[in-house]
Design an enzyme around this catalytic site. Structure first.
Site, short mmCIF file in Angstrom:
data_model
loop_
_atom_site.label_atom_id
_atom_site.label_comp_id
_atom_site.label_asym_id
_atom_site.label_seq_id
_atom_site.Cartn_x
_atom_site.Cartn_y
_atom_site.Cartn_z
N LYS A 97 47.89 48.88 47.54
CA LYS A 97 46.76 47.94 47.46
C LYS A 97 46.74 47.23 46.11
CE LYS A 97 43.61 51.15 47.98
NZ LYS A 97 44.44 52.32 48.21
N ARG A 133 34.86 52.43 51.54
CA ARG A 133 35.66 53.62 51.85
C ARG A 133 34.97 54.53 52.84
NH1 ARG A 133 39.84 55.09 47.48
NH2 ARG A 133 39.57 53.27 46.19
N ARG A 168 42.78 63.09 48.20
CA ARG A 168 42.57 61.65 48.43
C ARG A 168 43.07 61.23 49.81
NH1 ARG A 168 45.82 59.94 43.52
NH2 ARG A 168 45.51 57.78 44.13
N ARG A 203 54.29 57.33 39.95
CA ARG A 203 53.58 56.14 39.44
C ARG A 203 53.25 56.35 37.97
NH1 ARG A 203 48.18 54.05 42.19
NH2 ARG A 203 47.53 56.22 41.89
N ARG A 217 48.13 58.98 36.00
CA ARG A 217 46.70 59.11 36.28
C ARG A 217 46.37 60.57 36.58
NH1 ARG A 217 45.10 54.38 40.52
NH2 ARG A 217 44.07 56.13 41.55
#
Ligand code: AP5
Length: 223
Positions: free
Chosen positions: A13, A89, A172, A128, A161
């Protein structure tokens, strides 16, 4: 144009919204990036949401709704539109967002949904690296920074993160499946959904999104 981007964690996203912003000059409104900026600045809001975000749980709806109303009514988003990355969400957020659009006389043009399978999401999130200063995101293999561990955009050091730990990633993905997937039906009933295959290179995925945006432009749906 006002768009909503729905996809599981790590589907792309943020990466694809940044490309849309670059090519269509449509501002990206990423609730995750904005909340992380609040945490970094040590604001009362940042302090109240940090524990949820770090473990991969959703921030409570009441906090998110007030936060989102404050954002979408800012001049830039009210005038230029936005691509909403990370909101809604939950079904409650989606229904409340409909009310906000009515209240401010905004039109929702389309909802883009990216599909990526779980094994690929885990691969993308585990490697990431993110810039805490400007929010840019990289991948050690698929989108490496030009200089190891340094942000291409602002030169800050890249970090992982906190919510990209194995445990938080699982939470998540579970929350996406249980709480976010049901809102797809809500937008399906409004005939606003465009389903996009999120597997492939960054450019291949962007080309699919671009096709949808050109279609919206051409058919006047984004006027
Ligand atoms: P948020 O920041 O929105 O996190 P997320 O939804 O978990 O999504 P990510 O940012 O992890 O993934 P992405 O889809 O943007 O993927 P990316 O482009 O980085 O939200 C964080 C938290 O804030 C939430 O968990 C929650 O606590 C809270 N929150 C926010 N909004 C909320 C709301 N409305 N209600 C309640 N709580 C809320 O890509 C991932 C990686 O893959 C990158 O390394 C990238 O380089 C790589 N990549 C991207 N595309 C490709 C590709 N095609 N091929 C290979 N690699 C790729």
């Amino acid at each position: 144009m006002r768009l909503i981007f729905i996809a599981p964690p790590g589907a792309g996203k943020g990466t694809q919204s940044a490309l849309i912003t670059e090519n269509y000059h449509l501002p990206q409104l990423s609730t995750g990036n904005l909340l992380r900026a609040e945490i970094k600045a040590g604001t009362p809001l940042g302090k109240s949401v940090a524990d949820y975000i770090n473990v991969g749980e959703f921030v409570p709806d009441e906090i998110m709704l007030q936060f989102l109303e404050d954002q979408i009514t800012k001049d830039i988003y009210a005038k230029e539109g936005f691509i909403l990355d990370g909101f809604p969400r939950t079904l409650y957020q989606a229904i409340s967002l409909d009310r906000l659009f009515l209240k401010y006389n905004f039109k929702l043009d389309a909802v883009l949904i990216l599909y990526v399978q779980k094994s690929e999401l885990i691969k993308r999130l585990a490697a990431r690296r993110t810039c805490l200063n400007c929010g840019a995101s990289f991948h050690l293999e698929y989108k490496p920074p030009r200089v190891f561990n340094i942000c291409d955009v602002c030169g800050s050091t890249l970090t992982q993160r906190k919510d990209d730990s194995e445990e938080s990633i699982k939470t998540r993905i579970r929350n996406y499946n249980n709480l976010t997937m049901p809102i797809i039906e809500h937008y399906d009933s409004m005939n606003l959904i465009h389903r996009i295959d999120g597997v492939g290179t960054l450019d291949q995925v962007y080309a699919r999104i671009d096709k949808v945006l050109k279609y919206l432009d051409k058919s006047g749906l984004s006027q």
